[in-house]
Design an enzyme around this catalytic site. Structure first.
Site, PDB file in Angstrom:
ATOM      1  N   GLU A  82     -30.919 -36.761  33.509  1.00 39.07           N
ATOM      2  CA  GLU A  82     -31.185 -35.475  32.868  1.00 39.07           C
ATOM      3  C   GLU A  82     -29.916 -34.719  32.498  1.00 39.07           C
ATOM      4  O   GLU A  82     -29.919 -33.937  31.544  1.00 39.07           O
ATOM      5  CB  GLU A  82     -32.044 -34.609  33.804  1.00 39.07           C
ATOM      6  CG  GLU A  82     -33.400 -35.187  34.132  1.00 39.07           C
ATOM      7  CD  GLU A  82     -34.467 -34.779  33.142  1.00 39.07           C
ATOM      8  OE1 GLU A  82     -34.464 -33.622  32.719  1.00 39.07           O
ATOM      9  OE2 GLU A  82     -35.294 -35.634  32.786  1.00 39.07           O
ATOM     10  N   ASP A 100     -37.142 -30.103  21.590  1.00 41.71           N
ATOM     11  CA  ASP A 100     -38.239 -31.037  21.812  1.00 41.71           C
ATOM     12  C   ASP A 100     -39.606 -30.353  21.770  1.00 41.71           C
ATOM     13  O   ASP A 100     -40.612 -30.942  22.179  1.00 41.71           O
ATOM     14  CB  ASP A 100     -38.065 -31.763  23.143  1.00 41.71           C
ATOM     15  CG  ASP A 100     -38.116 -30.827  24.346  1.00 41.71           C
ATOM     16  OD1 ASP A 100     -38.143 -29.590  24.138  1.00 41.71           O
ATOM     17  OD2 ASP A 100     -38.123 -31.321  25.488  1.00 41.71           O
ATOM     18  N   THR A 105     -35.285 -25.417  28.201  1.00 47.28           N
ATOM     19  CA  THR A 105     -35.313 -26.343  29.328  1.00 47.28           C
ATOM     20  C   THR A 105     -34.203 -25.915  30.276  1.00 47.28           C
ATOM     21  O   THR A 105     -33.080 -25.691  29.843  1.00 47.28           O
ATOM     22  CB  THR A 105     -35.074 -27.790  28.858  1.00 47.28           C
ATOM     23  OG1 THR A 105     -36.159 -28.191  28.022  1.00 47.28           O
ATOM     24  CG2 THR A 105     -34.972 -28.738  30.029  1.00 47.28           C
TER      25      THR A 105
END
Length: 297
Positions: A82, A100, A105
């Site tokens: 990640e 995305d 995020t």
């Protein structure tokens, strides 16, 4: 250094859902039900002719990934994929929109403003520290849930997230939400399936990326696809064969979405450990993600 193109937030986008999966309860058991997991308490020796696991392997399955040392390895493995770094504790302040469709995020496992778990996290943090710098964004987080919108979050939210990340209360809240929504349900399901530490990690990494739910790329669907190909140890199956089937199903699911289409976190990481027969995920560990090499001694 973080590679922006490698940060692949998990979970298929939860748009227009009647309820947000993660918000049903703060207890791991019901959260697991909400995620579409089924904890079938099948004995490891399920029927006549089933192999009897060694005492050492049973002990590993009894502790497994929730052993503190193994859990730290799990966090490092996920962070390598990640964040292109083993320093997972440096990721509390991570935040960006990776384009995305999930909004921002952020944090140690990629809480997203568009999928509900970031809202849950900030609500928990606000319960524990009401005057925190993120509390004023709660109305905006509720409004953008289910979308990729930044309305009400820009321009201050990213900076305030990074500021909050220095607060140990916020760090603990991230740890607790990670465990409630992802780690504990995944490990519990893997243990119910008779899997050792590597299998427990394979479930956790899949749940972190794909989330629960009922769509074809969700964790539950990946597991069902694997079960159609091989029996888990809880049903007398061979653990390596079942994990191969699970990883095959995981790769298929990853390729259904462009943001997840690089499957190296399976191909040159989890599959490497499986091929080495390292079902207990014992160091030393050597693997690659997106071409970067990593080592845990």
């Amino acid at each position: 250094m973080h590679h922006p193109h490698t940060r692949t937030s998990r979970r298929t986008t939860r748009i227009a859902l009647p309820t947000r999966i993660a918000r049903i309860t703060r207890t791991a058991g019901l959260a697991a039900v909400a995620l579409g997991l089924t904890f079938t308490a099948v004995p490891v020796t399920a029927h006549a002719g089933a192999p009897t696991p060694s005492a050492a392997h049973l002990e590993a399955a009894a502790t497994g990934l929730d052993d503190p040392a193994k859990k730290d390895i799990a966090m490092q493995l996920v962070s390598s994929a990640e964040n292109s770094s083993l320093d997972w504790k440096a990721q509390y302040g991570y935040i960006e929109d990776i384009g995305d469709g999930r909004g921002y995020t952020a944090g140690i496992i990629g809480f997203c403003s568009g999928t509900g778990d970031m809202l849950d996290l900030v609500e928990l943090y606000t319960q524990r520290r009401p005057d925190n710098v993120l509390a004023t964004y709660l109305p905006a987080l509720r409004q953008v849930d289910g979308t990729d919108s930044h309305d009400g979050l820009d321009p201050g939210f990213p900076g305030h997230w990074r500021e909050a990340a220095s607060d140990s209360v916020f760090q603990q809240a991230q740890n607790d939400e990670r465990d409630r929504v992802y780690f504990d349900p995944a490990v519990s399901q893997a243990k119910a399936d008779g899997l050792g530490t590597l299998g427990q990690f394979a479930y956790y990494d899949a749940l972190v990326m794909h989330g629960g739910g009922t769509d074809s790329a969700s964790f539950g669907s990946i597991r069902q696809r694997a079960l159609a190909q091989a029996s888990p140890p809880s049903q007398g199956g061979d653990e390596v064969a079942y994990l191969d089937a699970f990883l095959d199903a995981r790769v298929w699911a990853m390729k259904q979405e462009e943001a997840h289409s690089d499957t190296s976190r399976v191909d040159t990481a989890q599959r490497v450990f499986l091929r080495a027969g390292n079902l207990d995920l014992d160091p030393p560990l050597d693997w690659k993600v997106y071409g970067d090499s990593f080592h845990i001694g």
